[in-house]
Design a protein around this motif. Structure first.
Motif, PDB file in Angstrom:
ATOM      1  N   ARG A 182       0.838  -1.198   0.000  1.00 37.12           N
ATOM      2  CA  ARG A 182       0.000   0.000   0.000  1.00 37.12           C
ATOM      3  C   ARG A 182       0.874   1.250   0.000  1.00 37.12           C
ATOM      4  O   ARG A 182       1.084   1.890   1.024  1.00 37.12           O
ATOM      5  CB  ARG A 182      -0.917   0.012   1.226  1.00 37.12           C
ATOM      6  N   PRO A 183       1.412   1.640  -1.168  1.00 40.63           N
ATOM      7  CA  PRO A 183       2.246   2.845  -1.211  1.00 40.63           C
ATOM      8  C   PRO A 183       1.418   4.088  -0.926  1.00 40.63           C
ATOM      9  O   PRO A 183       0.191   4.092  -1.080  1.00 40.63           O
ATOM     10  CB  PRO A 183       2.774   2.847  -2.650  1.00 40.63           C
ATOM     11  N   ALA A 184       2.082   5.146  -0.508  1.00 44.65           N
ATOM     12  CA  ALA A 184       1.378   6.390  -0.172  1.00 44.65           C
ATOM     13  C   ALA A 184       0.564   6.907  -1.345  1.00 44.65           C
ATOM     14  O   ALA A 184      -0.507   7.504  -1.159  1.00 44.65           O
ATOM     15  CB  ALA A 184       2.385   7.435   0.273  1.00 44.65           C
ATOM     16  N   GLU A 185       1.042   6.659  -2.563  1.00 46.03           N
ATOM     17  CA  GLU A 185       0.357   7.152  -3.760  1.00 46.03           C
ATOM     18  C   GLU A 185      -0.986   6.483  -3.999  1.00 46.03           C
ATOM     19  O   GLU A 185      -1.780   6.954  -4.823  1.00 46.03           O
ATOM     20  CB  GLU A 185       1.253   6.950  -4.989  1.00 46.03           C
ATOM     21  N   ALA A 186      -1.268   5.373  -3.294  1.00 50.29           N
ATOM     22  CA  ALA A 186      -2.556   4.703  -3.445  1.00 50.29           C
ATOM     23  C   ALA A 186      -3.671   5.417  -2.693  1.00 50.29           C
ATOM     24  O   ALA A 186      -4.852   5.302  -3.045  1.00 50.29           O
ATOM     25  CB  ALA A 186      -2.456   3.256  -2.965  1.00 50.29           C
ATOM     26  N   ASP A 187      -3.315   6.155  -1.649  1.00 50.20           N
ATOM     27  CA  ASP A 187      -4.321   6.807  -0.806  1.00 50.20           C
ATOM     28  C   ASP A 187      -4.227   8.329  -0.821  1.00 50.20           C
ATOM     29  O   ASP A 187      -5.160   9.012  -0.378  1.00 50.20           O
ATOM     30  CB  ASP A 187      -4.185   6.324   0.640  1.00 50.20           C
ATOM     31  N   ASN A 188      -3.116   8.862  -1.290  1.00 50.59           N
ATOM     32  CA  ASN A 188      -2.898  10.311  -1.306  1.00 50.59           C
ATOM     33  C   ASN A 188      -2.368  10.710  -2.674  1.00 50.59           C
ATOM     34  O   ASN A 188      -1.340  10.192  -3.117  1.00 50.59           O
ATOM     35  CB  ASN A 188      -1.894  10.720  -0.232  1.00 50.59           C
ATOM     36  N   ALA A 189      -3.051  11.611  -3.337  1.00 48.70           N
ATOM     37  CA  ALA A 189      -2.652  12.028  -4.685  1.00 48.70           C
ATOM     38  C   ALA A 189      -1.435  12.945  -4.602  1.00 48.70           C
ATOM     39  O   ALA A 189      -1.529  14.042  -4.025  1.00 48.70           O
ATOM     40  CB  ALA A 189      -3.803  12.736  -5.379  1.00 48.70           C
ATOM     41  N   PRO A 190      -0.297  12.557  -5.156  1.00 49.05           N
ATOM     42  CA  PRO A 190       0.908  13.381  -5.042  1.00 49.05           C
ATOM     43  C   PRO A 190       0.908  14.604  -5.944  1.00 49.05           C
ATOM     44  O   PRO A 190       1.633  15.561  -5.695  1.00 49.05           O
ATOM     45  CB  PRO A 190       2.041  12.425  -5.421  1.00 49.05           C
ATOM     46  N   PHE A 191       0.078  14.578  -7.007  1.00 50.21           N
ATOM     47  CA  PHE A 191       0.128  15.638  -8.005  1.00 50.21           C
ATOM     48  C   PHE A 191      -1.251  16.241  -8.268  1.00 50.21           C
ATOM     49  O   PHE A 191      -2.285  15.595  -8.064  1.00 50.21           O
ATOM     50  CB  PHE A 191       0.693  15.107  -9.327  1.00 50.21           C
ATOM     51  N   LEU A 192      -1.230  17.462  -8.747  1.00 54.24           N
ATOM     52  CA  LEU A 192      -2.429  18.145  -9.181  1.00 54.24           C
ATOM     53  C   LEU A 192      -2.222  18.555 -10.637  1.00 54.24           C
ATOM     54  O   LEU A 192      -1.213  19.166 -10.987  1.00 54.24           O
ATOM     55  CB  LEU A 192      -2.691  19.390  -8.334  1.00 54.24           C
ATOM     56  N   VAL A 193      -3.191  18.215 -11.473  1.00 53.64           N
ATOM     57  CA  VAL A 193      -3.179  18.625 -12.876  1.00 53.64           C
ATOM     58  C   VAL A 193      -4.335  19.590 -13.087  1.00 53.64           C
ATOM     59  O   VAL A 193      -5.487  19.271 -12.781  1.00 53.64           O
ATOM     60  CB  VAL A 193      -3.307  17.416 -13.826  1.00 53.64           C
ATOM     61  N   VAL A 194      -4.005  20.767 -13.591  1.00 56.21           N
ATOM     62  CA  VAL A 194      -5.009  21.800 -13.840  1.00 56.21           C
ATOM     63  C   VAL A 194      -5.043  22.052 -15.346  1.00 56.21           C
ATOM     64  O   VAL A 194      -3.999  22.249 -15.978  1.00 56.21           O
ATOM     65  CB  VAL A 194      -4.678  23.107 -13.100  1.00 56.21           C
ATOM     66  N   THR A 195      -6.228  22.040 -15.924  1.00 53.33           N
ATOM     67  CA  THR A 195      -6.341  22.204 -17.370  1.00 53.33           C
ATOM     68  C   THR A 195      -7.281  23.350 -17.715  1.00 53.33           C
ATOM     69  O   THR A 195      -8.190  23.696 -16.954  1.00 53.33           O
ATOM     70  CB  THR A 195      -6.856  20.922 -18.044  1.00 53.33           C
ATOM     71  N   GLY A 196      -7.033  23.951 -18.864  1.00 49.88           N
ATOM     72  CA  GLY A 196      -7.889  25.008 -19.372  1.00 49.88           C
ATOM     73  C   GLY A 196      -7.867  25.015 -20.887  1.00 49.88           C
ATOM     74  O   GLY A 196      -6.980  24.423 -21.514  1.00 49.88           O
ATOM     75  N   VAL A 197      -8.844  25.664 -21.491  1.00 52.31           N
ATOM     76  CA  VAL A 197      -8.969  25.724 -22.938  1.00 52.31           C
ATOM     77  C   VAL A 197      -9.025  27.184 -23.371  1.00 52.31           C
ATOM     78  O   VAL A 197      -9.703  28.011 -22.754  1.00 52.31           O
ATOM     79  CB  VAL A 197     -10.247  25.001 -23.409  1.00 52.31           C
TER      80      VAL A 197
END
Length: 250
Positions: free
Chosen positions: A234-249
């Motif tokens: 159970r790595p930390a990345e399975a329960d906590n999102a390490p990154f945020l991706v923000v998108t726009g058009v």
């Protein structure tokens, strides 16, 4: 004083050596998927803040597009040209955030990876986003990839951004630790920006349909984590999102 990204050879070489495993598994695939790089009308992609060239090479190798890769640090560009050359990647040094060599609407998609968090002045961030907006064609998509401001202080498989137990406010400096393959740790300093900052700067520049994605391990198909540091119960990345991706058009 913040990290000297522009001049420090130690920072450039240490950042290049860093094993960007969670970025390769979660961050980059999520950001690139939002750009729809396999659409026939996407032919040129801007990588603003390309660093040592890891993302630009991934884009050019995996898709039939040309990449304009820019950075403020000549040392980073030297590493990119030496270690990750590609016939469809064109590297450029930029000054003061401006893309003077590109006319309006020159690129079909753009991305910015780990740039906002290394800038302490929101006006500078706004200037970069406005310049990206200018060089994007109408309908072009923009993706910003940064460490997740909602998961500071968590020890992920190869890095930690922020100290445990600290509630950071907008613009506050954070300690960043990047594990090195040699067994050492590269210590950096970045800045905390909440989701509202990303929404504000993209919207102010003119981007619409602004969305946030924070992927967890398992959300991205074909991760290929077998035998890696993520191949644990159970790595930390399975329960906590390490990154945020923000998108726009545009």
């Amino acid at each position: 004083m913040g990290t000297d990204w522009k001049h420090s050879a130690t920072v450039a070489e240490g950042f290049d050596a860093y094993d960007d495993l969670p970025e390769r598994v979660l961050g980059y695939p999520t950001a690139l998927a939002q750009l729809r790089l396999d659409d026939p009308d996407v032919r040129t992609v801007l990588d603003y803040g390309c660093g040592p060239g890891k993302v630009a090479l991934r884009v050019a190798s995996g898709h039939d597009v040309d990449v304009v890769a820019v950075d403020i640090a000549e040392r980073m560009l030297q590493i990119a040209r030496r270690n990750r050359p590609h016939p469809r990647v064109d590297h450029h040094l930029v000054e003061s955030g401006k893309l003077a060599f590109l006319p309006d609407g020159a690129v079909d998609a753009a991305l910015t990876c780990y740039v906002f968090i290394n800038i302490g002045d929101p006006d500078v961030i706004s200037g970069i986003v406005a310049e990206v907006y200018r060089v994007l064609r109408p309908g072009g998509r923009y993706a910003v990839l940064d460490t997740n401001p909602d998961t500071t202080g968590i020890d992920f498989s190869t890095f930690r951004s922020g100290e445990p137990g600290v509630a950071y406010v907008a613009g506050q400096r954070r300690q960043v630790l990047l594990n090195q393959p040699s067994g050492g740790v590269l210590e950096l300093s970045d800045y905390h920006w909440p989701r509202s900052t990303y929404a504000d700067v993209l919207t102010a520049a003119g981007f619409t349909s602004v969305e946030f994605i924070a992927p967890l391990l398992g959300d991205v198909p074909g991760s290929g984590i077998a035998g890696t540091l993520l191949d644990t119960e159970r790595p930390a990345e399975a329960d906590n999102a390490p990154f945020l991706v923000v998108t726009g058009v545009k």
